[in-house]
Design an enzyme around this catalytic site. Structure first.
Site, PDB file in Angstrom:
ATOM      1  N   ASP A   1       0.729  -1.207  -0.079  1.00 38.36           N
ATOM      2  CA  ASP A   1      -0.016  -0.004  -0.020  1.00 38.36           C
ATOM      3  C   ASP A   1       0.860   1.364  -0.201  1.00 38.36           C
ATOM      4  O   ASP A   1       1.648   1.724   1.097  1.00 38.36           O
ATOM      5  CB  ASP A   1      -0.690  -0.132   1.263  1.00 38.36           C
TER       6      ASP A   1
ATOM      7  N   THR B   1      -6.684   3.632  -2.694  1.00 35.13           N
ATOM      8  CA  THR B   1      -6.448   1.977  -2.051  1.00 35.13           C
ATOM      9  C   THR B   1      -7.576   1.270  -2.646  1.00 35.13           C
ATOM     10  O   THR B   1      -7.492   0.130  -3.224  1.00 35.13           O
ATOM     11  CB  THR B   1      -6.682   1.771  -0.640  1.00 35.13           C
TER      12      THR B   1
ATOM     13  N   LYS C   1      -6.199  -3.493   6.088  1.00 40.34           N
ATOM     14  CA  LYS C   1      -7.402  -2.922   5.769  1.00 40.34           C
ATOM     15  C   LYS C   1      -8.458  -3.973   5.366  1.00 40.34           C
ATOM     16  O   LYS C   1      -8.260  -4.752   4.367  1.00 40.34           O
ATOM     17  CB  LYS C   1      -7.133  -1.772   4.652  1.00 40.34           C
TER      18      LYS C   1
HETATM   19 ZN   LIG Z   1      -3.276   6.220   1.640  1.00 38.01          ZN
END
Ligand SMILES: [Zn+2]
Length: 553
Positions: A49, A90, A172
């Site tokens: 990420d 994302t 996440k």
């Molecule tokens: Zn970010």
């Protein structure tokens, strides 16, 4: 005749004539299989990420030989790989890697967006029709239902008559839910000290997940975050004490070490681990537990393990891309990757798995830092613009109700109000686009009408169009000046169509992968069709990218 058909045709041709050829050679089974497909026991998809491409080159001398370097030195490096749409965030990033297409098609137009039908904000992975599993909070109410197409993981499940397994893991939720696709056997994410899931996948956590949570192995990471090596040797980054970094709550300055036990309660306890490299280590721990318990890659039917390392994003947002903290986070991720690959060698077999590693977006250098170096960079404060903009709306249309929402750099207009005023939607879009262009920090504007009428093939309009979904996107699209962000003056962010947000690593490694590199441009929606070609399975049903031919054996 397309190249693929040619190869297939050629294989059949050689097969039927070989037994009688003058050399009397037997066509080996291997040769036939190579032209059709590679059959790894496991595909491992890794998304880091907020990883910029230059993190490979900048930190190269500091990396060990068996993490990132193993992928580069023995695999294939696509050096010029880009997101070909905006917003670069994302949710869209994870969806695009796995669907082989862009928000224009898969529909994940942001992490959150304004839903024109529901007239409210929606979350990319949120789904109230399912329940949390493993927590009493709402953090498990997730599903991929807003992603309109299949993923490479779905196609593998379909191809294997659901015998190939898919497990998706990330801190996440969206980093696990979207890669897992609509048919994952399990997708897990981290919430308040436990790995959890949604009733979309199962009604109860598997016993191995319950045991993993009960063991509380992540408690070992509640320790001071010291630099892995001497911080003075991190010459690839800026000085540790500077004005461009954010702080954990309760910290006076953002220098090593960061005393996690002391800062624990003020920073959300276990949630704090997400913004440290230990969050990535926890992810690797859990992925290895899944590998073992789910028996991934243990038979001839290809399984898929999708792992996303989210901590790099939290660290980048807090400390910025030039911080010692980001360097330390990548050196530690390098070690986690080494540990991960070693275990894959051991459990699945050295040449029995295929890996790709990419990112869901990159990130900008902290504009305050760039400005101090006399490089054009700035911050835009939407609230400052808002007053002037509302005055414009009131003066021109007699109402401010004409604009419903602003999100992901797009204005959503109220079409009913426009119609009631007997105005043309196209003209209102154009007038607003022209007005916004007069504001400092706004570099370009485009209308939805332009997105509908044109077929852009390169540059910023092409990137915007790939991110523009006719049913879901807004009416006026705004592009900030290069180097300009809407963000606090510390830390880095992303989301723009600019090259610092689009340029991400793409590494392939393992079964079926050639050794080499290219500086030819590749795009994020090429990954899924490349993997599909490798496996000899159907492309995801919205695919817009093409296989990267140089990568495949
Ligand atoms: Zn970010």
């Amino acid at each position: 005749m397309s190249k693929n058909y040619f190869i297939l045709f050629f294989s059949i041709f050689t097969l039927s004539f070989l037994p009688s050829n003058s050399f009397g050679q037997k066509k080996s089974k291997e040769q036939v299989d190579v032209s059709l497909k590679t059959n790894p026991k496991l595909v491992v998809g890794i998304i880091v990420d907020q990883m910029r491409y230059d993190y490979i080159t900048r930190f190269w001398d500091q990396y060990g030989n068996n993490g990132f370097k193993r992928l580069v030195n023995e695999g294939f490096n696509c050096k010029n790989n880009h997101y070909n749409y905006a917003p670069t965030s994302t949710g869209p990033g994870h969806a695009s890697v796995y669907t082989g297409t862009t928000p224009a098609v898969h529909g994940i137009i942001g992490n959150n967006w304004y839903d024109k039908v529901a007239e409210g904000d929606v979350y990319c992975a949120g789904d109230d029709s399912y329940n949390s599993v493993g927590t009493t909070s709402d953090a498990g109410k997730m599903s991929p239902h807003r992603m309109n197409v299949t993923t490479i993981t779905d196609q593998l499940r379909l191809h294997t008559q659901m015998r190939g397994k898919t497990i998706a893991i990330a801190l996440k939720d969206r980093g696990a839910v979207l890669p897992g696709g609509h048919t994952a056997n399990g997708a897990y994410w981290f919430n308040n000290g436990a790995w959890i899931t949604s009733s979309f996948y199962m009604d109860k956590l598997p016993s191995w997940v319950e045991k993993f949570n009960a063991d509380k192995s992540f408690d070992t990471y509640k320790k001071p975050w010291k630099s892995l090596k001497n911080v003075k040797d991190y010459v690839e980054s800026g000085i540790d004490y500077n004005a461009y970094e954010g702080l954990f709550k309760g910290e006076k300055s953002s220098v090593f070490p960061h005393d996690l036990p002391k800062l624990w309660d003020a920073n959300g306890k276990y949630e704090m681990l997400k913004a440290t490299p230990f969050g990535n280590s926890m992810t690797a721990d859990f992925a290895l537990a899944a590998l073992e318990a789910e028996e991934l890659g243990t038979d001839d039917i290809t399984d898929f393990l999708a792992v996303s390392f989210s901590s790099t994003d939290y660290v980048g947002h807090k400390f910025g891309v030039n911080s010692k903290e980001i360097e330390d986070t990548y050196l530690r991720l390098d070690q986690d990757l080494e540990r991960f690959f070693k275990e894959l060698d051991h459990k699945v077999g050295k040449d029995e798995y295929t890996v790709f590693l990419t990112a869901d977006h990159a990130a900008i250098d902290v504009p305050a830092y760039l400005r101090d170096l006399k490089i054009p960079a700035d911050y835009i404060v939407w609230d400052d613009i808002k007053t002037k903009f509302l005055q414009f709306l009131q003066f021109n249309y007699g109402t401010t109700d004409i604009v419903k929402d602003f999100s992901n750099d797009q204005y959503f207009l109220n079409h009913n109000v426009i119609k009631n005023l007997d105005l043309s939607i196209q003209e209102v879009q154009e007038d607003i686009a022209k007005e916004l262009l007069t504001y400092k920090g706004i570099d370009r504007t485009y209308t939805a009408y332009q997105m509908w009428q044109n077929d852009y093939t390169h540059g910023i309009p092409y990137i915007l169009q790939n991110g523009y979904n006719q049913k879901r996107s807004g009416d006026v699209l705004v592009v900030l000046s290069p180097g300009t962000i809407s963000y606090p003056k510390t830390g880095s962010t992303h989301g723009s169509p600019q090259i610092y947000d689009t340029h991400v690593p793409l590494l392939f490694y393992g079964a079926g992968i050639k050794h080499g590199s290219t500086v030819g441009r590749t795009e994020i929606d090429d990954i899924a069709p490349t993997v599909a070609s490798l496996l000899g399975i159907s492309f995801p049903n919205g695919t817009s990218g093409s296989p990267i031919v140089e990568v495949l054996q």
